[in-house]
Every structure is written in C-alpha cells, then in structure tokens.
Design a protein around this motif. Structure first.
Motif, PDB file in Angstrom:
ATOM      1  N   ARG A 277     -36.022 -28.841 -39.987  1.00 12.57           N
ATOM      2  CA  ARG A 277     -34.648 -28.370 -39.744  1.00 12.57           C
ATOM      3  C   ARG A 277     -34.441 -28.043 -38.261  1.00 12.57           C
ATOM      4  O   ARG A 277     -33.397 -28.369 -37.679  1.00 12.57           O
ATOM      5  CB  ARG A 277     -34.333 -27.147 -40.611  1.00 12.57           C
ATOM      6  N   LEU A 278     -35.434 -27.440 -37.653  1.00 13.97           N
ATOM      7  CA  LEU A 278     -35.366 -27.100 -36.236  1.00 13.97           C
ATOM      8  C   LEU A 278     -35.292 -28.365 -35.381  1.00 13.97           C
ATOM      9  O   LEU A 278     -34.467 -28.464 -34.470  1.00 13.97           O
ATOM     10  CB  LEU A 278     -36.588 -26.255 -35.854  1.00 13.97           C
ATOM     11  N   VAL A 279     -36.122 -29.344 -35.691  1.00 10.23           N
ATOM     12  CA  VAL A 279     -36.096 -30.618 -34.973  1.00 10.23           C
ATOM     13  C   VAL A 279     -34.721 -31.273 -35.129  1.00 10.23           C
ATOM     14  O   VAL A 279     -34.149 -31.782 -34.156  1.00 10.23           O
ATOM     15  CB  VAL A 279     -37.228 -31.552 -35.453  1.00 10.23           C
ATOM     16  N   THR A 280     -34.170 -31.242 -36.330  1.00 13.46           N
ATOM     17  CA  THR A 280     -32.856 -31.841 -36.579  1.00 13.46           C
ATOM     18  C   THR A 280     -31.787 -31.163 -35.728  1.00 13.46           C
ATOM     19  O   THR A 280     -30.932 -31.840 -35.134  1.00 13.46           O
ATOM     20  CB  THR A 280     -32.500 -31.762 -38.078  1.00 13.46           C
ATOM     21  N   ARG A 281     -31.810 -29.835 -35.666  1.00 15.84           N
ATOM     22  CA  ARG A 281     -30.817 -29.112 -34.841  1.00 15.84           C
ATOM     23  C   ARG A 281     -30.912 -29.535 -33.375  1.00 15.84           C
ATOM     24  O   ARG A 281     -29.896 -29.784 -32.722  1.00 15.84           O
ATOM     25  CB  ARG A 281     -31.027 -27.601 -34.944  1.00 15.84           C
ATOM     26  N   LEU A 282     -32.135 -29.614 -32.873  1.00 17.08           N
ATOM     27  CA  LEU A 282     -32.310 -29.988 -31.467  1.00 17.08           C
ATOM     28  C   LEU A 282     -31.987 -31.464 -31.240  1.00 17.08           C
ATOM     29  O   LEU A 282     -31.481 -31.839 -30.181  1.00 17.08           O
ATOM     30  CB  LEU A 282     -33.718 -29.647 -30.993  1.00 17.08           C
ATOM     31  N   GLU A 283     -32.264 -32.284 -32.233  1.00 15.10           N
ATOM     32  CA  GLU A 283     -31.917 -33.704 -32.148  1.00 15.10           C
ATOM     33  C   GLU A 283     -30.389 -33.860 -32.113  1.00 15.10           C
ATOM     34  O   GLU A 283     -29.852 -34.651 -31.319  1.00 15.10           O
ATOM     35  CB  GLU A 283     -32.509 -34.451 -33.333  1.00 15.10           C
ATOM     36  N   ASP A 284     -29.683 -33.087 -32.939  1.00 12.74           N
ATOM     37  CA  ASP A 284     -28.225 -33.131 -32.967  1.00 12.74           C
ATOM     38  C   ASP A 284     -27.615 -32.707 -31.624  1.00 12.74           C
ATOM     39  O   ASP A 284     -26.527 -33.156 -31.262  1.00 12.74           O
ATOM     40  CB  ASP A 284     -27.662 -32.242 -34.084  1.00 12.74           C
ATOM     41  N   ARG A 285     -28.328 -31.864 -30.894  1.00 10.87           N
ATOM     42  CA  ARG A 285     -27.866 -31.421 -29.571  1.00 10.87           C
ATOM     43  C   ARG A 285     -28.294 -32.376 -28.458  1.00 10.87           C
ATOM     44  O   ARG A 285     -27.989 -32.146 -27.291  1.00 10.87           O
ATOM     45  CB  ARG A 285     -28.415 -30.023 -29.274  1.00 10.87           C
ATOM     46  N   GLY A 286     -29.013 -33.435 -28.816  1.00  9.65           N
ATOM     47  CA  GLY A 286     -29.453 -34.412 -27.830  1.00  9.65           C
ATOM     48  C   GLY A 286     -30.661 -33.968 -27.022  1.00  9.65           C
ATOM     49  O   GLY A 286     -30.948 -34.534 -25.971  1.00  9.65           O
ATOM     50  N   LEU A 287     -31.397 -32.963 -27.527  1.00  8.73           N
ATOM     51  CA  LEU A 287     -32.548 -32.428 -26.794  1.00  8.73           C
ATOM     52  C   LEU A 287     -33.865 -33.049 -27.243  1.00  8.73           C
ATOM     53  O   LEU A 287     -34.863 -32.993 -26.514  1.00  8.73           O
ATOM     54  CB  LEU A 287     -32.604 -30.908 -26.954  1.00  8.73           C
ATOM     55  N   LEU A 288     -33.878 -33.634 -28.446  1.00  8.98           N
ATOM     56  CA  LEU A 288     -35.050 -34.317 -28.995  1.00  8.98           C
ATOM     57  C   LEU A 288     -34.621 -35.640 -29.591  1.00  8.98           C
ATOM     58  O   LEU A 288     -33.460 -35.820 -29.955  1.00  8.98           O
ATOM     59  CB  LEU A 288     -35.699 -33.495 -30.119  1.00  8.98           C
ATOM     60  N   GLU A 289     -35.585 -36.545 -29.727  1.00  6.44           N
ATOM     61  CA  GLU A 289     -35.362 -37.778 -30.472  1.00  6.44           C
ATOM     62  C   GLU A 289     -36.594 -38.041 -31.317  1.00  6.44           C
ATOM     63  O   GLU A 289     -37.708 -37.738 -30.913  1.00  6.44           O
ATOM     64  CB  GLU A 289     -35.071 -38.950 -29.528  1.00  6.44           C
ATOM     65  N   ARG A 290     -36.364 -38.564 -32.512  1.00  2.00           N
ATOM     66  CA  ARG A 290     -37.470 -38.896 -33.417  1.00  2.00           C
ATOM     67  C   ARG A 290     -37.716 -40.392 -33.381  1.00  2.00           C
ATOM     68  O   ARG A 290     -36.790 -41.170 -33.168  1.00  2.00           O
ATOM     69  CB  ARG A 290     -37.142 -38.497 -34.844  1.00  2.00           C
ATOM     70  N   TYR A 291     -38.969 -40.770 -33.651  1.00  2.00           N
ATOM     71  CA  TYR A 291     -39.296 -42.189 -33.745  1.00  2.00           C
ATOM     72  C   TYR A 291     -40.476 -42.364 -34.684  1.00  2.00           C
ATOM     73  O   TYR A 291     -41.256 -41.441 -34.910  1.00  2.00           O
ATOM     74  CB  TYR A 291     -39.598 -42.791 -32.363  1.00  2.00           C
ATOM     75  N   LEU A 292     -40.584 -43.555 -35.241  1.00  2.00           N
ATOM     76  CA  LEU A 292     -41.693 -43.876 -36.140  1.00  2.00           C
ATOM     77  C   LEU A 292     -42.932 -44.202 -35.327  1.00  2.00           C
ATOM     78  O   LEU A 292     -42.852 -44.830 -34.270  1.00  2.00           O
ATOM     79  CB  LEU A 292     -41.339 -45.073 -37.021  1.00  2.00           C
ATOM     80  N   CYS A 293     -44.067 -43.802 -35.859  1.00  3.04           N
ATOM     81  CA  CYS A 293     -45.345 -44.138 -35.244  1.00  3.04           C
ATOM     82  C   CYS A 293     -45.497 -45.656 -35.259  1.00  3.04           C
ATOM     83  O   CYS A 293     -45.318 -46.285 -36.308  1.00  3.04           O
ATOM     84  CB  CYS A 293     -46.478 -43.473 -36.022  1.00  3.04           C
ATOM     85  N   PRO A 294     -45.825 -46.263 -34.116  1.00  2.48           N
ATOM     86  CA  PRO A 294     -45.936 -47.726 -34.094  1.00  2.48           C
ATOM     87  C   PRO A 294     -47.097 -48.265 -34.922  1.00  2.48           C
ATOM     88  O   PRO A 294     -47.059 -49.418 -35.354  1.00  2.48           O
ATOM     89  CB  PRO A 294     -46.132 -48.053 -32.609  1.00  2.48           C
TER      90      PRO A 294
ATOM     91  N   GLY B  78     -52.188 -39.351 -28.326  1.00  2.78           N
ATOM     92  CA  GLY B  78     -51.786 -38.093 -27.722  1.00  2.78           C
ATOM     93  C   GLY B  78     -50.601 -37.432 -28.376  1.00  2.78           C
ATOM     94  O   GLY B  78     -50.167 -36.386 -27.926  1.00  2.78           O
ATOM     95  N   HIS B  79     -50.061 -38.016 -29.414  1.00  5.65           N
ATOM     96  CA  HIS B  79     -48.865 -37.485 -30.056  1.00  5.65           C
ATOM     97  C   HIS B  79     -49.213 -36.420 -31.087  1.00  5.65           C
ATOM     98  O   HIS B  79     -50.295 -36.419 -31.649  1.00  5.65           O
ATOM     99  CB  HIS B  79     -48.096 -38.612 -30.743  1.00  5.65           C
ATOM    100  N   LEU B  80     -48.258 -35.550 -31.320  1.00  2.37           N
ATOM    101  CA  LEU B  80     -48.424 -34.534 -32.358  1.00  2.37           C
ATOM    102  C   LEU B  80     -47.671 -34.965 -33.600  1.00  2.37           C
ATOM    103  O   LEU B  80     -46.523 -35.386 -33.525  1.00  2.37           O
ATOM    104  CB  LEU B  80     -47.873 -33.187 -31.892  1.00  2.37           C
ATOM    105  N   GLN B  81     -48.343 -34.853 -34.735  1.00  4.72           N
ATOM    106  CA  GLN B  81     -47.661 -35.082 -36.000  1.00  4.72           C
ATOM    107  C   GLN B  81     -46.832 -33.845 -36.317  1.00  4.72           C
ATOM    108  O   GLN B  81     -47.064 -32.762 -35.779  1.00  4.72           O
ATOM    109  CB  GLN B  81     -48.683 -35.327 -37.102  1.00  4.72           C
ATOM    110  N   MET B  82     -45.865 -33.990 -37.202  1.00  2.53           N
ATOM    111  CA  MET B  82     -44.979 -32.872 -37.515  1.00  2.53           C
ATOM    112  C   MET B  82     -45.752 -31.662 -38.036  1.00  2.53           C
ATOM    113  O   MET B  82     -45.394 -30.533 -37.746  1.00  2.53           O
ATOM    114  CB  MET B  82     -43.894 -33.308 -38.509  1.00  2.53           C
ATOM    115  N   LYS B  83     -46.822 -31.879 -38.787  1.00  2.00           N
ATOM    116  CA  LYS B  83     -47.631 -30.748 -39.262  1.00  2.00           C
ATOM    117  C   LYS B  83     -48.239 -29.996 -38.082  1.00  2.00           C
ATOM    118  O   LYS B  83     -48.277 -28.774 -38.062  1.00  2.00           O
ATOM    119  CB  LYS B  83     -48.736 -31.233 -40.205  1.00  2.00           C
ATOM    120  N   GLN B  84     -48.706 -30.738 -37.085  1.00  3.30           N
ATOM    121  CA  GLN B  84     -49.274 -30.102 -35.890  1.00  3.30           C
ATOM    122  C   GLN B  84     -48.203 -29.316 -35.133  1.00  3.30           C
ATOM    123  O   GLN B  84     -48.470 -28.224 -34.631  1.00  3.30           O
ATOM    124  CB  GLN B  84     -49.892 -31.156 -34.975  1.00  3.30           C
ATOM    125  N   VAL B  85     -47.015 -29.876 -35.074  1.00  9.62           N
ATOM    126  CA  VAL B  85     -45.909 -29.183 -34.417  1.00  9.62           C
ATOM    127  C   VAL B  85     -45.576 -27.903 -35.187  1.00  9.62           C
ATOM    128  O   VAL B  85     -45.401 -26.842 -34.593  1.00  9.62           O
ATOM    129  CB  VAL B  85     -44.668 -30.092 -34.303  1.00  9.62           C
TER     130      VAL B  85
END
Length: 152
Positions: A79-96, A59-66
């Motif tokens: 860059r957008l994901v990084t900005r939001l991650e820096d604000r604590g609004l998103l977190e990234r993780y590796l696909c298991p 059910g996850h979206l890959q970055m290309k899909q995003v």
C-alpha cells in the motif's frame, strides 16, 4: 522469573524507556517531514531504503526485504509503495529473470524529494535526541544511539 522479579521489572522499565524514546523521535520527525515535504516517516524510510538499491544483477530488493527494512507487513508495504507510485516517486517493474518478482525503483522525482527531505529528517532527529538527553531516564539511551556506528 516471576512478575515481581527485580530483573524483569528493570527489563520492562528499560523497554518502556526505549519505546518512549522511539515514539517521541518518530512523532517529531513525522511532524517535520509532513510540514515541509508532505512525507510520512514510513514514506521517507521507504524512499531511503529503495534509493540504496543497486542496478546490477542481484542487487535488487524483493518486496519482502523492503517490508523488513521499513518494519511493515508485506501488505502495508505494498500500500505504501502504491501511494508513492501514485505520486510519481516510485515505479514498479517485473524482475527480468523471474516474472513473478516485482521490484521498485525510486524515480528522479523521488530522489529529488528524498534529498530535499534528508536535512529535515536529520535536523528533527538531532532535535529529538537533544530533547530526550535532558531526561534522566532517556539520556543513557540517547548516548547508546549516538555511540552506534552501523555500517551502511
């Protein structure tokens, strides 16, 4: 078709009207989101898209899909994901299952901000459409937008 073909002219005029409507709506929503929530339209859209991800397998979206969903290049999305991650609004993780795949989750803070910003977005959209509906060239496009019922 030639450049003087009436159909091409009508098509070009329609495209210009659509572009104008989009630009006005986006600018109005941008001002409202920035003023009340310190969010850009793209940031809001990204939080919204990512908040709709599923936690179950597949059910996850890959970055290309995003990137496709928010209509940005992959590098601009990163860059957008990084900005939001820096604000604590998103977190990234590796696909298991594929360590090359990187996914993102909206944090609790991101979900709270999205829920706070949603009424602002919706109100600004309604205001923009109401304003555009008073313009004879844009009114048919507003009616078309209002008649759309896109499945979620």
């Amino acid at each position: 078709m030639t450049a003087t073909d009436p159909a091409l002219t009508a098509l070009a005029q329609g495209w210009c009207a659509l572009s104008l409507l989009h630009g006005r709506i986006e600018a109005h929503i941008e001002r409202a989101l920035q003023a009340k929530h310190d969010l850009s339209v793209r940031e809001y859209s990204l939080l919204d898209v990512l908040s709709r991800q599923h936690d179950d397998e597949g059910g996850h979206l890959q970055m290309k899909q995003v990137a496709d969903a928010v209509v940005l290049s992959q590098s601009a999305t990163t860059r957008l994901v990084t900005r939001l991650e820096d604000r604590g609004l998103l977190e990234r993780y590796l696909c298991p299952t594929d360590r090359r795949g990187i996914y993102t989750n909206v944090t609790e803070a991101g979900l709270r901000l999205l829920e706070e910003a949603r009424p602002t977005n919706d109100t600004a959209l309604r205001e923009s459409l109401d304003e555009a509906a008073r313009n004879a060239d844009l009114a048919p496009l507003v009616r078309a937008v209002e008649s759309l019922h896109v499945p979620a």
